[in-house]
Every structure is written in C-alpha cells, then in structure tokens.
Design a protein around this motif. Structure first.
Motif: not given
Length: 144
Positions: A40, A117-118, A120, A122, A124, A141, A143-144
């Motif tokens: 991530y 889990a973040q 997503d 959005n 943060h 943010e 990202t994966s």
C-alpha cells in the motif's frame, strides 16, 4: 533401520500436529504466491499547524516507519505545508510520527497508525497533539 525410518517420519508427525499440509515443491511455490503481501502507498497531502509548540516558529519533522518524509520545516500557527509528491509504501500497517526539532532533544508531538483498511479512496486525517500547546493536522490518502 528402524531408527532411520523413525527419524524420517518425525517431520510428518510434527506437520500433522501443527495442522499444516506438506506439499510437493511445485505446489509449495504456488501456495507461497497466493499469500503474497499487498503493498500500500501513503500519499501525503498537507500538514497544518493549528497550534505551535515552541515560543518562536516550530520546526516539525514527519517520519513514516522511521524515514523522514518532511522537515524539519518552519511553521507557525495557521501555516500549511503542501506535501503532494511525498509518499511511503507499507504492508499491513505503518506508523507516522511527528516531532518538533529542537537544539537539544526533539519534542514528540504524536503518532498515528495507518492500516491497509484505509485504502478506500478517501482522504484521511491524522491529528498530532501529544504535547501541550501543540496541534498539527495531516491529510493523506492510502492506495493499493
């Protein structure tokens, strides 16, 4: 001969007791690929000084998993540092820490955990307010 057979069977017994399955070499490599960790990326957006810690300007420095990603900067109350283009990769969780750099020992302003889990889509917010008279807000943010 019985002693050799007994030692040869020991790894099979241990594997059975551990609830694992012994696989041939080809199957083992396929199984390993299936459990590869996803990487991530933390994309930093901005750091805002809501309340400074020092009498004069603060010199904040942001670390992600021990690697400096910003600073030491020079900020006073109301200042925002744009951090786009700065990022860090991780698997599982990452730790962000903010310090106020001093001539002596640096002041720890707080830490925040980032999790997979973040990832997503959005934005943060991490708040660093461990020390009295200091409060910083970090936007980022994942990202994966």
């Amino acid at each position: 001969m019985n002693r050799i057979l007994r030692w040869a069977a020991a790894p099979l017994a241990v594997a059975a007791l551990a609830g694992t399955t012994l696989l041939p070499a080809a199957s083992a490599s396929a199984a390993t690929g299936a459990t590869a960790m996803t990487t991530y990326t933390i994309e930093l957006i901005s750091l805002t000084c809501n309340k400074k810690q020092d009498v004069d300007k603060d010199e904040p420095e942001l670390f992600i998993d021990g690697v400096s990603k910003f600073g030491p900067g020079s900020m006073k109350k109301g200042d925002t540092a744009i951090l786009t283009g700065r990022s860090a990769t991780f698997t599982g969780t990452a730790t962000m820490e903010l310090f106020e750099v001093d001539n002596g020992q640096d002041d720890f302003l707080g830490s925040a955990q980032v999790t997979s889990a973040q990832a997503d889509g959005n934005v943060h917010v991490a708040t660093f307010d461990f020390r009295n008279h200091a409060k910083y807000t970090l936007l980022y943010e994942v990202t994966s």
